[in-house]
Scaffold this active site. Structure first.
Site, PDB file in Angstrom:
ATOM      1  N   ASN A   9       1.102  -1.259  -0.099  1.00  0.00           N
ATOM      2  CA  ASN A   9       0.159   0.287  -0.050  1.00  0.00           C
ATOM      3  C   ASN A   9       1.100   1.402  -0.012  1.00  0.00           C
ATOM      4  O   ASN A   9       1.975   1.604   1.190  1.00  0.00           O
ATOM      5  CB  ASN A   9      -0.775   0.065   1.073  1.00  0.00           C
ATOM      6  CG  ASN A   9      -2.183   1.396   1.273  1.00  0.00           C
ATOM      7  OD1 ASN A   9      -2.137   1.951   0.225  1.00  0.00           O
ATOM      8  ND2 ASN A   9      -2.403   1.343   2.389  1.00  0.00           N
ATOM      9  N   LYS A  11       0.352   4.023  -0.647  1.00  0.00           N
ATOM     10  CA  LYS A  11      -1.070   5.399   0.391  1.00  0.00           C
ATOM     11  C   LYS A  11      -0.449   6.574  -1.263  1.00  0.00           C
ATOM     12  O   LYS A  11      -0.132   6.569  -1.458  1.00  0.00           O
ATOM     13  CB  LYS A  11      -0.481   5.655   1.539  1.00  0.00           C
ATOM     14  CG  LYS A  11      -0.430   4.211   2.528  1.00  0.00           C
ATOM     15  CD  LYS A  11      -0.321   4.332   3.979  1.00  0.00           C
ATOM     16  CE  LYS A  11      -0.253   3.967   4.140  1.00  0.00           C
ATOM     17  NZ  LYS A  11      -0.484   3.592   5.825  1.00  0.00           N
ATOM     18  N   HIS A  91      -9.761   1.168   4.173  1.00  0.00           N
ATOM     19  CA  HIS A  91      -8.785   1.726   5.050  1.00  0.00           C
ATOM     20  C   HIS A  91      -8.781   2.612   6.339  1.00  0.00           C
ATOM     21  O   HIS A  91      -9.797   3.542   6.052  1.00  0.00           O
ATOM     22  CB  HIS A  91      -7.492   2.150   3.951  1.00  0.00           C
ATOM     23  CG  HIS A  91      -6.281   2.257   4.457  1.00  0.00           C
ATOM     24  ND1 HIS A  91      -5.454   2.967   6.434  1.00  0.00           N
ATOM     25  CD2 HIS A  91      -4.910   1.453   4.257  1.00  0.00           C
ATOM     26  CE1 HIS A  91      -5.044   3.280   6.071  1.00  0.00           C
ATOM     27  NE2 HIS A  91      -4.181   1.734   5.556  1.00  0.00           N
ATOM     28  N   GLU A  93      -7.200   4.784   7.256  1.00  0.00           N
ATOM     29  CA  GLU A  93      -6.871   6.361   6.895  1.00  0.00           C
ATOM     30  C   GLU A  93      -8.559   6.806   6.229  1.00  0.00           C
ATOM     31  O   GLU A  93      -8.783   8.067   6.651  1.00  0.00           O
ATOM     32  CB  GLU A  93      -5.588   6.636   6.295  1.00  0.00           C
ATOM     33  CG  GLU A  93      -4.553   5.970   6.948  1.00  0.00           C
ATOM     34  CD  GLU A  93      -3.305   5.689   6.188  1.00  0.00           C
ATOM     35  OE1 GLU A  93      -3.517   5.684   4.745  1.00  0.00           O
ATOM     36  OE2 GLU A  93      -2.618   5.107   7.374  1.00  0.00           O
ATOM     37  N   GLU A 163      -6.235  -4.797  10.391  1.00  0.00           N
ATOM     38  CA  GLU A 163      -5.522  -3.532  10.683  1.00  0.00           C
ATOM     39  C   GLU A 163      -5.282  -2.743  11.803  1.00  0.00           C
ATOM     40  O   GLU A 163      -6.313  -1.649  11.507  1.00  0.00           O
ATOM     41  CB  GLU A 163      -5.218  -2.666   9.519  1.00  0.00           C
ATOM     42  CG  GLU A 163      -4.903  -3.410   7.968  1.00  0.00           C
ATOM     43  CD  GLU A 163      -4.038  -2.413   7.141  1.00  0.00           C
ATOM     44  OE1 GLU A 163      -2.836  -2.503   6.627  1.00  0.00           O
ATOM     45  OE2 GLU A 163      -4.853  -1.319   7.395  1.00  0.00           O
ATOM     46  N   GLY A 169       2.114   2.585   9.905  1.00  0.00           N
ATOM     47  CA  GLY A 169       3.476   3.664  10.504  1.00  0.00           C
ATOM     48  C   GLY A 169       3.239   4.262  12.063  1.00  0.00           C
ATOM     49  O   GLY A 169       4.453   4.772  11.555  1.00  0.00           O
ATOM     50  N   SER A 208       2.730  -2.489  10.659  1.00  0.00           N
ATOM     51  CA  SER A 208       4.045  -1.825  11.266  1.00  0.00           C
ATOM     52  C   SER A 208       5.032  -3.373  10.074  1.00  0.00           C
ATOM     53  O   SER A 208       6.000  -3.816  11.097  1.00  0.00           O
ATOM     54  CB  SER A 208       4.349  -1.411  12.160  1.00  0.00           C
ATOM     55  OG  SER A 208       4.148  -0.616  12.504  1.00  0.00           O
TER      56      SER A 208
HETATM   57  P1  PGA Z   1       2.309   0.125   7.718  1.00  0.00           P
HETATM   58  O1  PGA Z   1       1.302   0.638   6.771  1.00  0.00           O
HETATM   59  O2  PGA Z   1       2.566  -0.931   7.276  1.00  0.00           O
HETATM   60  O3  PGA Z   1       3.152   2.032   7.459  1.00  0.00           O
HETATM   61  O4  PGA Z   1       2.190   0.618   9.031  1.00  0.00           O
HETATM   62  C1  PGA Z   1       0.329   0.161   6.522  1.00  0.00           C
HETATM   63  C2  PGA Z   1      -0.846   0.197   5.975  1.00  0.00           C
HETATM   64  O5  PGA Z   1      -1.826   1.506   6.378  1.00  0.00           O
HETATM   65  O6  PGA Z   1      -2.339  -0.098   5.584  1.00  0.00           O
END
Ligand code: PGA
Length: 249
Positions: A9, A11, A91, A93, A163, A169, A208
């Site tokens: 991803n 983003k 997601h 976000e 997630e 993140g 992460s």
């Molecule tokens: P990350 O993001 O691996 O940077 O924690 C995962 C995601 O949001 O899909």
């Protein structure tokens, strides 16, 4: 048995140049793993044309409508025509930044299938919800809203992404035990609707994921790979994560 899934991803990162260098460096291998790269939608078509064999492109989100007066929205069918095979829906976000509701995410999952895309439906609790001990209630509610719009049998043609918001993140990863417990819970909810489909549905972990923790996470019985943000931007790191997913399948 289920195939593993390694999803990158990106983003809101990247450029044509960065994607082209990435595609030359990515090592997909030939293991039993689906590899999907989710670049920003404007780069979808260019990316789909240069991905190495064994990797496919995906869109990070889609609209519910198939066509019409919906400025800024992209329909699943349009993304498919540009080379997308997968779509992320729900997601965290987008749940946070765009206030997307559980119901809307269910509709997006249905729209993905209608338009010929395989959705990765994301679910996950916040830190506050976990501290309150509400994590299974929250994830259960999010999944029920999707199962109200899409059958468990259809969902087996997509995937679920667990997630935990507190691990995205942040550098903080759910322990393999915490992640496995939630994945088993998700699979049990799917099995209440359709036992066979539940066994076929890939459930991937996100939050992460790095080459250093991927082997242990993906080694858990109900963790079928990863949805990777930060570490997926580096071709070497994501290649190692793909290999870990393939080995666990
Ligand atoms: P990350 O993001 O691996 O940077 O924690 C995962 C995601 O949001 O899909």
């Amino acid at each position: 048995m289920r195939r593993a899934l390694a999803a990158a991803n990106w983003k809101m990162h990247g450029s044509i140049e960065a994607i082209s260098q990435y595609c030359s460096a990515l090592e997909v291998g030939s293991g039993p793993v689906d590899v999907a790269i989710f670049v920003p939608a404007v780069f979808l078509n260019a990316t789909a044309g240069i991905l190495p064999e064994g990797a496919v492109a995906g869109i990070q989100d889609i609209g519910v409508a198939e066509t019409g007066a919906h400025t800024g929205e992209i329909a699943a069918e349009m993304a498919r025509e540009m080379g997308a095979v997968w779509s992320i829906v729900g997601h965290s976000e987008r749940r946070q930044d765009q206030q997307e509701s559980d119901e809307l995410i269910g509709q997006k999952a249905a729209a993905a299938f209608r338009g010929g895309l395989r959705p990765i439906v994301c679910v996950g609790e916040t830190l506050e919800e976990r501290r309150r001990g509400d994590e299974t209630a929250v994830v259960g509610r999010q999944l029920e809203a999707v199962l109200a719009a899409v059958s468990a049998g259809d969902l087996a043609g997509g995937a679920i992404g667990y997630e935990p918001v507190w691990a995205i993140g942040t550098g903080e990863t759910a322990t393999p035990e915490q992640a496995q417990a939630m994945h088993a819970f998700i699979r049990s909810l799917l099995a209440e609707k359709d036992a066979e489909a539940a066994q076929q549905t890939p459930i991937v972990y996100g939050g992460s994921v790095k080459p250093e923790n991927a082997v242990e996470l993906f080694g858990q019985a109900d963790i079928d790979g990863g949805l990777v943000g930060g570490a997926s931007l580096d071709a070497g790191q994501f290649s190692a994560i793909i290999a870990a997913a393939a080995d666990s399948a």
